[in-house]
Motif scaffolding. Structure first.
Motif, PDB file in Angstrom:
ATOM      1  N   GLY A  87      -2.527 -38.579   5.756  1.00 26.27           N
ATOM      2  CA  GLY A  87      -1.868 -38.717   7.183  1.00 26.27           C
ATOM      3  C   GLY A  87      -1.003 -38.457   7.226  1.00 26.27           C
ATOM      4  O   GLY A  87       0.054 -39.038   8.451  1.00 26.27           O
ATOM      5  N   TYR A  88      -0.448 -37.295   6.725  1.00 24.43           N
ATOM      6  CA  TYR A  88       0.483 -36.014   7.435  1.00 24.43           C
ATOM      7  C   TYR A  88       0.225 -34.432   7.325  1.00 24.43           C
ATOM      8  O   TYR A  88      -0.827 -34.358   6.157  1.00 24.43           O
ATOM      9  CB  TYR A  88       1.291 -35.722   6.515  1.00 24.43           C
ATOM     10  N   PRO A  89       0.119 -33.786   8.639  1.00 27.09           N
ATOM     11  CA  PRO A  89       0.856 -34.794   9.606  1.00 27.09           C
ATOM     12  C   PRO A  89       0.384 -34.741  10.541  1.00 27.09           C
ATOM     13  O   PRO A  89      -0.695 -34.567  10.538  1.00 27.09           O
ATOM     14  CB  PRO A  89       1.618 -33.124  10.191  1.00 27.09           C
ATOM     15  N   ARG A  90       0.528 -35.444  11.713  1.00 24.29           N
ATOM     16  CA  ARG A  90       0.178 -36.053  12.556  1.00 24.29           C
ATOM     17  C   ARG A  90       0.648 -35.682  14.351  1.00 24.29           C
ATOM     18  O   ARG A  90       0.546 -35.798  14.877  1.00 24.29           O
ATOM     19  CB  ARG A  90       0.801 -37.901  12.193  1.00 24.29           C
ATOM     20  N   SER A  91       1.776 -34.695  14.133  1.00 22.62           N
ATOM     21  CA  SER A  91       1.945 -34.325  15.393  1.00 22.62           C
ATOM     22  C   SER A  91       2.211 -32.458  14.899  1.00 22.62           C
ATOM     23  O   SER A  91       2.788 -32.381  14.020  1.00 22.62           O
ATOM     24  CB  SER A  91       3.462 -34.900  15.891  1.00 22.62           C
ATOM     25  N   VAL A  92       2.505 -31.960  16.358  1.00 16.74           N
ATOM     26  CA  VAL A  92       3.202 -30.242  15.415  1.00 16.74           C
ATOM     27  C   VAL A  92       4.519 -29.990  14.989  1.00 16.74           C
ATOM     28  O   VAL A  92       4.939 -29.640  14.518  1.00 16.74           O
ATOM     29  CB  VAL A  92       3.057 -29.691  16.908  1.00 16.74           C
ATOM     30  N   GLU A  93       4.975 -31.955  15.467  1.00 19.24           N
ATOM     31  CA  GLU A  93       6.352 -31.884  15.301  1.00 19.24           C
ATOM     32  C   GLU A  93       6.341 -31.895  14.342  1.00 19.24           C
ATOM     33  O   GLU A  93       7.948 -31.862  13.902  1.00 19.24           O
ATOM     34  CB  GLU A  93       7.181 -33.107  15.736  1.00 19.24           C
ATOM     35  N   GLN A  94       5.558 -33.168  13.614  1.00 22.69           N
ATOM     36  CA  GLN A  94       5.924 -33.284  12.006  1.00 22.69           C
ATOM     37  C   GLN A  94       5.303 -32.415  11.377  1.00 22.69           C
ATOM     38  O   GLN A  94       6.125 -31.699  10.243  1.00 22.69           O
ATOM     39  CB  GLN A  94       4.799 -34.339  11.883  1.00 22.69           C
ATOM     40  N   MET A  95       4.835 -31.246  11.578  1.00 20.57           N
ATOM     41  CA  MET A  95       3.907 -30.280  10.995  1.00 20.57           C
ATOM     42  C   MET A  95       4.952 -29.104  10.748  1.00 20.57           C
ATOM     43  O   MET A  95       5.884 -28.181   9.667  1.00 20.57           O
ATOM     44  CB  MET A  95       3.048 -29.408  11.751  1.00 20.57           C
ATOM     45  N   SER A  96       5.452 -29.056  12.341  1.00 23.05           N
ATOM     46  CA  SER A  96       6.985 -27.607  11.715  1.00 23.05           C
ATOM     47  C   SER A  96       7.967 -27.733  10.986  1.00 23.05           C
ATOM     48  O   SER A  96       8.568 -27.720  10.243  1.00 23.05           O
ATOM     49  CB  SER A  96       7.276 -27.778  13.000  1.00 23.05           C
ATOM     50  N   GLU A  97       8.481 -29.252  11.566  1.00 18.87           N
ATOM     51  CA  GLU A  97       9.289 -29.848  10.330  1.00 18.87           C
ATOM     52  C   GLU A  97       9.179 -30.273   8.923  1.00 18.87           C
ATOM     53  O   GLU A  97       9.895 -29.193   7.842  1.00 18.87           O
ATOM     54  CB  GLU A  97      10.030 -31.614  10.457  1.00 18.87           C
ATOM     55  N   LEU A  98       7.994 -30.590   8.506  1.00 23.33           N
ATOM     56  CA  LEU A  98       7.563 -30.352   7.212  1.00 23.33           C
ATOM     57  C   LEU A  98       7.533 -28.846   6.471  1.00 23.33           C
ATOM     58  O   LEU A  98       8.207 -28.346   5.551  1.00 23.33           O
ATOM     59  CB  LEU A  98       5.989 -30.841   6.541  1.00 23.33           C
ATOM     60  N   ASP A  99       6.875 -27.872   6.980  1.00 25.51           N
ATOM     61  CA  ASP A  99       7.068 -26.326   6.689  1.00 25.51           C
ATOM     62  C   ASP A  99       8.256 -25.985   6.594  1.00 25.51           C
ATOM     63  O   ASP A  99       8.658 -25.229   5.660  1.00 25.51           O
ATOM     64  CB  ASP A  99       5.977 -25.379   8.225  1.00 25.51           C
ATOM     65  N   SER A 100       8.734 -26.270   7.513  1.00 29.97           N
ATOM     66  CA  SER A 100      10.721 -25.899   7.863  1.00 29.97           C
ATOM     67  C   SER A 100      11.295 -26.581   6.584  1.00 29.97           C
ATOM     68  O   SER A 100      11.556 -25.337   5.569  1.00 29.97           O
ATOM     69  CB  SER A 100      11.393 -26.567   9.084  1.00 29.97           C
ATOM     70  N   VAL A 101      11.389 -27.703   6.092  1.00 29.28           N
ATOM     71  CA  VAL A 101      11.707 -28.001   4.825  1.00 29.28           C
ATOM     72  C   VAL A 101      11.388 -27.528   3.894  1.00 29.28           C
ATOM     73  O   VAL A 101      12.254 -27.495   2.547  1.00 29.28           O
ATOM     74  CB  VAL A 101      11.553 -29.872   4.714  1.00 29.28           C
ATOM     75  N   LEU A 102       9.303 -27.029   3.928  1.00 30.69           N
ATOM     76  CA  LEU A 102       9.448 -26.909   2.375  1.00 30.69           C
ATOM     77  C   LEU A 102       9.586 -25.261   2.230  1.00 30.69           C
ATOM     78  O   LEU A 102       9.361 -24.905   0.989  1.00 30.69           O
ATOM     79  CB  LEU A 102       7.831 -27.057   2.545  1.00 30.69           C
ATOM     80  N   ALA A 103       9.894 -25.022   3.733  1.00 33.56           N
ATOM     81  CA  ALA A 103      10.036 -23.532   2.975  1.00 33.56           C
ATOM     82  C   ALA A 103      11.761 -23.251   2.305  1.00 33.56           C
ATOM     83  O   ALA A 103      11.637 -22.027   1.078  1.00 33.56           O
ATOM     84  CB  ALA A 103      10.640 -22.870   4.169  1.00 33.56           C
ATOM     85  N   LYS A 104      12.012 -24.690   2.315  1.00 32.36           N
ATOM     86  CA  LYS A 104      13.668 -24.487   1.278  1.00 32.36           C
ATOM     87  C   LYS A 104      13.601 -24.948   0.086  1.00 32.36           C
ATOM     88  O   LYS A 104      14.527 -25.092  -0.365  1.00 32.36           O
ATOM     89  CB  LYS A 104      14.774 -25.133   2.295  1.00 32.36           C
ATOM     90  N   GLN A 105      12.652 -25.488  -0.123  1.00 34.96           N
ATOM     91  CA  GLN A 105      11.667 -25.991  -1.163  1.00 34.96           C
ATOM     92  C   GLN A 105      11.641 -25.059  -2.339  1.00 34.96           C
ATOM     93  O   GLN A 105      10.990 -24.540  -2.176  1.00 34.96           O
ATOM     94  CB  GLN A 105      11.025 -27.281  -1.138  1.00 34.96           C
TER      95      GLN A 105
END
Length: 188
Positions: A87-105
């Motif tokens: 059930g995730y991501p459900r929007s382009v913003e969610q996708m971008s935010e998750l991608d950004s957060v994962l890049a730092k993990q």
């Protein structure tokens, strides 16, 4: 390093059931449904839960930072090496935010995004047939379907370019779908 798999699909596609069955049958997998994580917060009666409910009850998206923090916290709190989140991501913003957060993990790697593909007719029949709660009615379903389909092309394109997007047919028996999904995530 934890391997993260995102399972996406229309409301009623079976993504939550499919992912939970894999986790039940293979101890190396943990499964989190963003919907379940958010509903648990609503059920707790907390102020955050009340805020989340004000969005969910209308079929709308919960604010980005609330969802991403909930997901990352669940992954980091898990003792499993493979994480399924549906059930995730459900929007382009969610996708971008998750991608950004994962890049730092450094501890989490996005290994694949799997779309459980069903027609709108099948999704509608499943959701309205199960009618679990107040959010399972025709009007809310139509809104949820619109919320799902509007960003879908952009989400597919983003993950395709990264070589992460895979699609499985969600209009078969649960056993067939789960077997395909399990083979796919195991291979990744």
């Amino acid at each position: 390093m934890k391997k993260l798999f995102l399972i996406i699909g229309a409301p009623g596609s079976g993504k939550t059931t499919d992912a939970s069955l894999i986790a039940q049958n293979d101890a190396s997998y943990a499964h989190y449904s963003t919907g379940d994580l958010l509903r648990a917060e609503v059920a707790s009666g907390s102020e955050l839960g009340k805020l989340i409910d004000s969005f969910i009850s209308k079929g709308n998206l919960v604010p980005l930072e609330v969802v991403v923090n909930t997901i990352i916290s669940a992954i980091n709190g898990s003792d499993k090496s493979k994480i399924l989140i549906d059930g995730y991501p459900r929007s382009v913003e969610q996708m971008s935010e998750l991608d950004s957060v994962l890049a730092k993990q450094e501890a989490i790697s996005l290994a694949g995004v799997v779309e459980v593909d069903v027609s709108e007719a099948v999704a509608r029949e499943r959701v309205l047939g199960r009618a679990r709660g107040a959010d399972d009615n025709e009007q809310v379903f139509n809104n949820r379907m619109k919320v799902y389909t509007e960003p879908l092309a952009a989400i597919r394109e983003f993950y395709s370019k990264k070589g992460l997007l895979h699609t499985i047919n969600g209009e078969r028996t649960i056993d067939e779908i789960v077997a395909d999904l399990k083979n796919l995530v195991d291979s990744l």
